[in-house]
Design a protein around this motif. Structure first.
Motif, mmCIF file in Angstrom:
data_model
loop_
_atom_site.group_PDB
_atom_site.id
_atom_site.type_symbol
_atom_site.label_atom_id
_atom_site.label_comp_id
_atom_site.label_asym_id
_atom_site.label_seq_id
_atom_site.Cartn_x
_atom_site.Cartn_y
_atom_site.Cartn_z
ATOM 1 N N ARG A 1 0.842 -1.202 0.000
ATOM 2 C CA ARG A 1 0.000 0.000 0.000
ATOM 3 C C ARG A 1 0.872 1.245 0.000
ATOM 4 N N LYS B 1 -2.820 3.792 2.897
ATOM 5 C CA LYS B 1 -2.832 3.469 4.324
ATOM 6 C C LYS B 1 -3.712 4.443 5.086
ATOM 7 N N GLY C 1 -7.304 3.673 5.220
ATOM 8 C CA GLY C 1 -7.714 2.508 5.997
ATOM 9 C C GLY C 1 -7.754 1.214 5.211
ATOM 10 N N GLY D 1 -6.498 -2.118 4.563
ATOM 11 C CA GLY D 1 -5.670 -2.966 5.410
ATOM 12 C C GLY D 1 -4.744 -3.888 4.628
ATOM 13 N N ALA E 1 -5.970 -7.404 3.152
ATOM 14 C CA ALA E 1 -7.417 -7.356 2.922
ATOM 15 C C ALA E 1 -7.762 -8.008 1.588
#
Length: 424
Positions: A46, A51, A54, A56, A59
């Motif tokens: 990411r 980040k 949010g 993750g 994910a």
């Protein structure tokens, strides 16, 4: 000082996979970006912007796809060919700037800064050169032990005031950082260990460095004891010029779509054997035993499940792709069962030895004439022109079983037909 006079630097690329994508796609800079795992399954990298939103780590893509769409997050499929080439370029620059390097992973390496008069200035020079010549942002942490250098690297990335470089060779600076760094940020301390340490009122790196060594050894083992000693400035982890040869080599990927017929699985196995044998030759090793594996999606409780593997011995240790593949295909035939929707096959090379290390068996078959030279030529061509340029004839250029990579960027640095075009 650490008693040896050695000064370690850890140079770590920032959000490496995302940074690689941005090097050749300037339009992605400052846009939230994620890179997905094999078959576009989950998030494995990411950018800083992603980040903040949010998204993750780990994910599942299908679960965050709508969230990403709302926030304009760009997704890219894993482009390992591009990442490996950029990594090689980064490591070459480090090797030119430092007395010695030890590659730690695809995106970071230890460097020897012993004897450098102005450590911080040299760290900034390396950082600027990597940004100018390659476009790769990095953090540089320097100290008298590897564990302290790793912590310095964390601080260099966390606090912008450092400019991405932190010289932590001074005991006063070491104490200052250790007192504020959470113990969970110490190299080698995982989440479970951090929870156990917290029960002993060890919450910072300083607490760990000052704790009773005997108790640490008895409670956590020698590894935690070594970590604490390193935080205290005693070097326990040496500097190696390169990684030790692997004791086993595995090549395996999930199929893009499940396969029921033997023919496409044989093609996939041939591709995986070729890759594993290439790795084998790169460390000048020979293989004496292989294991072939085949399985369905075992997490799917509704469909039929099957998994099997077979271990086979080669007539003589070899690095010849053709010899290994012939035996691997025999193994696949043994474990294949018709009617199952297979999701993955694998090849594991075992019983590795260095070339010239073993005395040849008088009764084993002689290697094919010219095999060593042929394999060397194949590897040279593939290194120069891109992996898969020369391949086993049974492997098609665009196989149906290949991983799903619907958002794959171009291999800008390793394929002539995919080099960046400039419009007039």
């Amino acid at each position: 000082m650490n008693g040896t006079g050695r000064v370690f630097a850890l140079i770590d690329c920032n959000s490496f996979y995302c940074s690689c994508e941005r090097i050749c796609q300037p339009e992605l800079k400052r846009r939230p970006l994620v890179v997905l795992s094999n078959n576009d399954g989950c998030v494995i990298a990411r950018s800083a912007e992603a980040k903040v939103l949010g998204i993750g780590m780990g994910a599942a893509y299908y679960q965050v796809r709508e969230q990403m769409r709302r926030h304009g997050v760009v997704a890219r499929s894993s482009n390992y060919t591009l990442y490996a080439d950029i990594s090689n370029r980064v490591m070459r620059v480090m090797a030119e700037e430092l007395a010695g390097i030890e590659v730690y992973s695809i995106d970071e390496a230890w460097g020897d800064m012993t004897g450098i008069a102005d450590i911080e200035a040299h760290g900034r020079h390396i950082r600027q050169r990597l940004a100018r010549e390659i476009g790769m942002p990095v953090g540089v942490g320097v100290s008298t032990t590897k564990t302290l250098a790793k912590l310095a690297n964390w601080a260099a990335k966390k606090w912008k005031g450092t400019g991405g470089v932190l010289d932590l060779t001074s005991p006063a600076r070491q104490e200052k950082l250790l007192r504020i760094a959470p113990v969970s940020e110490v190299w080698g301390v995982g989440h479970r260990s951090a929870a156990k340490l917290a029960a002993l009122n060890i919450t910072t790196a300083w607490d760990l460095a000052q704790f009773d060594i005997g108790t640490l050894r008895q409670t956590f083992g020698v590894t935690m004891e070594r970590t604490a000693r390193e935080l205290g400035g005693i070097s326990c982890i040496g500097f190696n010029e390169g990684p030790a040869p692997k004791e086993a080599i595995c090549s395996s990927k999930m199929f893009g779509v499940r396969q029921t017929e033997l023919a496409p699985i044989r093609e996939a196995l041939a591709a995986y054997v070729s890759r594993a044998a290439e790795k084998l030759r790169s460390q000048t090793s020979l293989c004496s035993t292989i294991q072939v594996g085949l399985q369905t999606q075992l997490a799917d409780l509704r469909g039929p499940r099957y998994a099997n593997a077979v271990t086979l011995a080669l007539p003589a240790p070899t690095d010849d792709t053709r010899e290994i593949l012939a035996l691997a295909q025999q193994g696949l035939t043994q474990i294949y069962r018709p009617g199952y929707p297979y999701s993955k096959c694998s090849i594991l090379l075992m019983g590795l030895s260095r070339r010239g290390e073993l005395t040849p068996d008088l009764f084993s078959p002689a290697p094919r004439r010219g095999a060593e030279r042929l394999m060397a030529v194949v590897d040279q061509i593939n290194q120069k022109e891109g992996r898969g340029t020369v391949r086993i004839g049974s492997v098609p250029a665009a196989p149906a079983w290949a991983m799903r990579r619907e958002m794959l960027s171009q291999r800008y640095t390793t394929r002539w037909e995919e080099v960046i075009g400039v419009r007039g």
